[in-house]
Design a protein around this motif. Structure first.
Motif: not given
Length: 75
Positions: A9-14, A19-21, A31-33, A52-53
């Motif tokens: 989140l800090i360094y701009g992950g896609n 979601v994988k994390a 986790i609901l997508e 949605l977490f």
């Protein structure tokens, strides 16, 4: 694992890496997508959330702080 998510989140992950994390630190039932937000609002309005977490009690404080951090930085 929480630290890895915070780094993304800090360094701009896609979105895919974030979601994988989430899947790495939580159970899949949390986790609901593409979840329709209309199911979760008083007036039954709202589009679909990409992700949605639903944290459990032990994770709530951390996730609330993480969400505030992300919102403050437009993540």
């Amino acid at each position: 694992m929480f630290y890895h998510l915070l780094q993304l989140l800090i360094y701009g992950g896609n979105m895919d890496s974030i979601v994988k994390a989430l899947y790495d630190i939580a159970e899949s039932r949390q986790i609901l997508e593409n979840e329709p937000m209309s199911r979760r609002t008083t007036f039954r309005v709202g589009g679909s959330a990409d992700v949605l977490f639903l944290p459990e009690s032990e994770e709530k404080e951390f996730m609330i702080a993480l969400a505030r951090y992300a919102v403050d930085r437009d993540v």
